[in-house]
Scaffold this active site. Structure first.
Site, PDB file in Angstrom:
ATOM      1  N   ASN A 245     -10.206  -0.129  -0.593  1.00 49.03           N
ATOM      2  CA  ASN A 245      -8.738  -0.134  -0.474  1.00 49.03           C
ATOM      3  C   ASN A 245      -8.151  -0.760  -1.735  1.00 49.03           C
ATOM      4  O   ASN A 245      -8.396  -1.923  -2.030  1.00 49.03           O
ATOM      5  CB  ASN A 245      -8.346  -0.941   0.776  1.00 49.03           C
ATOM      6  CG  ASN A 245      -6.852  -0.985   1.017  1.00 49.03           C
ATOM      7  OD1 ASN A 245      -6.050  -0.747   0.122  1.00 49.03           O
ATOM      8  ND2 ASN A 245      -6.473  -1.319   2.238  1.00 49.03           N
TER       9      ASN A 245
ATOM     10  N   HIS B 208      -3.413   7.069   2.004  1.00 50.43           N
ATOM     11  CA  HIS B 208      -3.846   5.757   1.529  1.00 50.43           C
ATOM     12  C   HIS B 208      -5.250   5.480   2.036  1.00 50.43           C
ATOM     13  O   HIS B 208      -5.553   5.676   3.220  1.00 50.43           O
ATOM     14  CB  HIS B 208      -2.876   4.688   2.033  1.00 50.43           C
ATOM     15  CG  HIS B 208      -3.374   3.293   1.864  1.00 50.43           C
ATOM     16  ND1 HIS B 208      -3.844   2.804   0.662  1.00 50.43           N
ATOM     17  CD2 HIS B 208      -3.475   2.266   2.749  1.00 50.43           C
ATOM     18  CE1 HIS B 208      -4.214   1.542   0.817  1.00 50.43           C
ATOM     19  NE2 HIS B 208      -3.999   1.198   2.085  1.00 50.43           N
TER      20      HIS B 208
ATOM     21  N   CYS C  97       0.804  -1.222   0.000  1.00 47.79           N
ATOM     22  CA  CYS C  97       0.000   0.000   0.000  1.00 47.79           C
ATOM     23  C   CYS C  97       0.840   1.278   0.000  1.00 47.79           C
ATOM     24  O   CYS C  97       0.335   2.351  -0.309  1.00 47.79           O
ATOM     25  CB  CYS C  97      -0.941   0.006   1.207  1.00 47.79           C
ATOM     26  SG  CYS C  97      -1.978  -1.471   1.315  1.00 47.79           S
TER      27      CYS C  97
END
Length: 335
Positions: free
Chosen positions: A292, A262, A111
């Site tokens: 996500n 993020h 990520c």
């Protein structure tokens, strides 16, 4: 010289899957997902590929930058879900774009991948080696999910984001990166097993009653996550690394126009805002629609905010990524 963003782009798969859609195939609900994560929908690939979405995002970024693919000197791909182990995602993008003069390679920091790649671009430009670089964050996470694991599969989506950077007097002002491999297995996904003719099953070191039984290795190819541990890591580490980057840039949180984090969980973003003593208006989100998307989430959010016209020349922006590894990073830049 500094790396300055000249153009952005993004691409999401056509299939949009809402929380209600998921509730029809598993024991979950819109209220359960939304109240814990802030996620309302995600886009899942059907015919799309990681490379295909990357190329679409890259073309958008190049168009906004007013740059031709032949002008690119480097392509950095950030992904953990490329279509192939080899060739790298970046080389597939190079081929499709016709970026014949670019050196291409991938990085994997989960990520944090796009932020790490952006930091690398800054280093290359600052050194004088390259001046025009394409950075891509792209994932097809749906192929890594166990769709019987409702606590994890509901969180993730697919997509790609891209940014073109070039050498300029203004741009990236500070970069911070970090890793903690000792805690890496709280968010993991196994690679391919060793499968060659010389493999032997090692005897187990279990109790005497079971000495004749061979050890059985269970292969689990899906994403597994300890949500509580990841949450605790994020709310502690992200504000810290942002503060470190701001200190390098000689800025305070109040000086920042937007924090683009993020998109993992709305609660995490709210916690970071609270710890930095900043209003949520400074923290745009797209996770309600996208979920996500690991390395793709920061560049997709960046492109959305850019194309909405919310950022203006000279704004001070913070980008921050965090996730598997465990890894984290922050960039302070002038738009």
């Amino acid at each position: 010289m500094r790396a300055r963003i000249a153009g952005t782009g993004s691409c999401l798969p056509k299939l949009r899957v809402t929380n209600d859609d998921l509730s029809r195939i598993m024991d979950t609900s819109d209220e359960w997902i939304r109240s814990r994560t802030g996620i309302g929908a995600r886009h899942l690939a059907v015919e799309e590929t990681t490379a295909g979405m990357s190329v679409s995002a890259a073309r958008m970024a190049l168009e906004e930058a007013g740059m031709q693919p032949e002008e690119l000197e480097m392509i950095i791909g950030a992904t953990l879900s490329a279509d192939h182990i080899a060739p790298p995602l970046s080389c597939e993008v190079q081929r499709e774009l016709g970026a014949v003069h670019a050196v291409a390679f991938d990085v994997c920091a989960a990520c944090s991948g796009f932020v790490f790649a952006l930091n690398m671009a800054q280093a290359y430009i600052q050194s004088g080696m390259y001046r025009k670089i394409l950075i891509i964050g792209a994932e097809t996470l749906s192929k890594l999910m166990d769709w019987n694991d409702r606590s994890t599969c509901v969180l993730f989506g697919d997509g790609a984001g891209a940014a073109v950077v070039y050498a300029d007097e203004e741009g990236i002002r500070a970069c911070v990166q970090g890793s903690d491999g000792a805690k890496g297995m709280v968010l993991s996904c196994a690679g391919r097993q060793i499968q060659h003719p010389f493999i032997k099953i090692a005897p187990s070191s279990v109790s005497e009653e079971n000495t004749s039984e061979p050890r059985k290795t269970v292969y689990d190819p899906y994403v597994r996550m300890n949500g509580q541990e990841v949450y605790k890591f994020a709310v502690r580490t992200v504000p810290m690394c942002i503060q470190q980057a701001l200190k390098q840039a000689d800025l305070e949180p109040d000086d920042v126009d937007f924090f683009l984090l993020h998109q993992a969980n709305l609660r995490i973003i709210e916690s970071v805002a609270k710890r930095l003593k900043q209003p949520m208006e400074k923290f745009p989100v797209c996770l309600e629609e996208c979920g996500n998307i690991s390395a793709a989430s920061v560049p997709i959010l960046l492109d959305h905010v850019n194309r909405e016209g919310r950022m203006k020349r000279g704004d001070r922006i913070v980008l921050a990524g965090f996730g598997a590894g465990l890894t984290w990073g922050a960039v302070v830049l002038t738009w």
